[in-house]
Scaffold this motif. Sequence first.
Motif, PDB file in Angstrom:
ATOM      1  N   ASN A   4       0.966  -1.321   0.139  1.00  0.00           N
ATOM      2  CA  ASN A   4       0.007  -0.002  -0.042  1.00  0.00           C
ATOM      3  C   ASN A   4       0.883   1.243  -0.024  1.00  0.00           C
ATOM      4  N   MET A   6       0.897   4.777   1.107  1.00  0.00           N
ATOM      5  CA  MET A   6       0.094   5.365   1.968  1.00  0.00           C
ATOM      6  C   MET A   6       0.201   6.780   1.848  1.00  0.00           C
ATOM      7  N   ASP A 106       1.491  -2.513  13.140  1.00  0.00           N
ATOM      8  CA  ASP A 106       0.998  -2.571  11.759  1.00  0.00           C
ATOM      9  C   ASP A 106       0.059  -1.547  11.444  1.00  0.00           C
ATOM     10  N   ASP A 107      -1.059  -1.157  12.360  1.00  0.00           N
ATOM     11  CA  ASP A 107      -2.127  -0.216  12.474  1.00  0.00           C
ATOM     12  C   ASP A 107      -1.405   1.077  12.305  1.00  0.00           C
ATOM     13  N   ARG A 110       0.288   2.160   9.045  1.00  0.00           N
ATOM     14  CA  ARG A 110      -0.780   2.408   7.982  1.00  0.00           C
ATOM     15  C   ARG A 110      -1.433   3.516   8.434  1.00  0.00           C
ATOM     16  N   ARG A 114      -0.758   7.080   5.909  1.00  0.00           N
ATOM     17  CA  ARG A 114      -1.754   7.574   5.284  1.00  0.00           C
ATOM     18  C   ARG A 114      -1.895   9.224   5.636  1.00  0.00           C
ATOM     19  N   VAL A 128       3.814   0.941   2.426  1.00  0.00           N
ATOM     20  CA  VAL A 128       3.716  -0.319   3.640  1.00  0.00           C
ATOM     21  C   VAL A 128       3.244  -1.338   2.999  1.00  0.00           C
ATOM     22  N   ARG A 130       3.100  -5.804   3.819  1.00  0.00           N
ATOM     23  CA  ARG A 130       2.978  -6.887   4.695  1.00  0.00           C
ATOM     24  C   ARG A 130       3.326  -8.105   3.844  1.00  0.00           C
TER      25      ARG A 130
END
Length: 350
Positions: A4, A6, A106-107, A110, A114, A128, A130
Amino acid sequence: MVNNAMQDGGAVSDSVNGTVSPHLTRLLVRAGIATGLDRSCLAGVPGLAVLHEDGIRIPTATILRVWELVAGPVWKAGGSDRIMELWRPGTLGVWDYLFPVSSTLDDAFRVAGRRFTAIADPADRLLVTRHDGGLTVGWQGPYLDCPEYPLIAEFVPYMLLMVASSGAGRRLTPTQVALPRRPSTSPQRLAELYDTRRIEFDAGHPSITFAEADIDAPLPRADPVLVAILDDHAHLSTAAARPVRGWLDRFHAILESAMADGAPGLDHVAQRLAMSPRTLQRRLREEGSSWREELEKLRRRRVDRLLRETSLSVDSIAARVGFTDSRALRRAIGRWYGHGPAAIRASGPT
């Protein structure tokens, strides 16, 4: 595998393009002064006069100029760790606080990715990804041609490591760090910096990889309600920030443009700024500079880059930067560096 790129999740005004928040620039200025940078070197850098103000964004060119000024003293004193040793949670504004209140790293990465525009130019991106065994966070920015890019590329993974470790409440050990170029720093110092010997060079962009156990572990201060509030605040504060683009920005842009046509004249530049030559000289004095100093700094930067990065003759370079002939250029180089152009060319790109 999930990759992603971000970016800010809400629409941000075009007015923030080409700007950054002042937070990281403040940190760089503090680190430069702490490692011996003469404060007078900062005089006249666009945006620094209002660096202490909140609710503003300064030109991206300003932070790049600051990187240029602090690179020497900071890296002689130890590099990225000398910058981040001055960092505390909140130094980078609301963006910092997104890490400890997220549920997991992880959160955290993200949401921080963003809202990366809260500290960076909208053209900067956190990537990012995973994958089996962990999570890789990379950085891409439009600065590949900047002489300080290798130093910036070394710093970003270390900054991410420090803010992630702060959120986790313990020092994290990355499973790998990737750098786009091999810096002049010794492998031993890099291993100590990142706390890993698994450092890859010649990567497409700088990145840092964290182990799966680290990124999925619950963070000790997680607060889902607060992270939602901070997420919203990061977006709103970016959108509402006031870009600072003063007359000095216009002066530098016009001077650069005039240099492309040969030797810039004071009268010509003043006319394009819609002011008299006397007023232009007075305004420059108020910024701690002068016409001669500004012209000299611009010429020096251009000469340095052309000698290191092109095979142009000294005669051609003299003509491009507005010297009367190669002898005048050689005298200027001797005054700037204490030696001739051959030594600069032989040292290669910075």
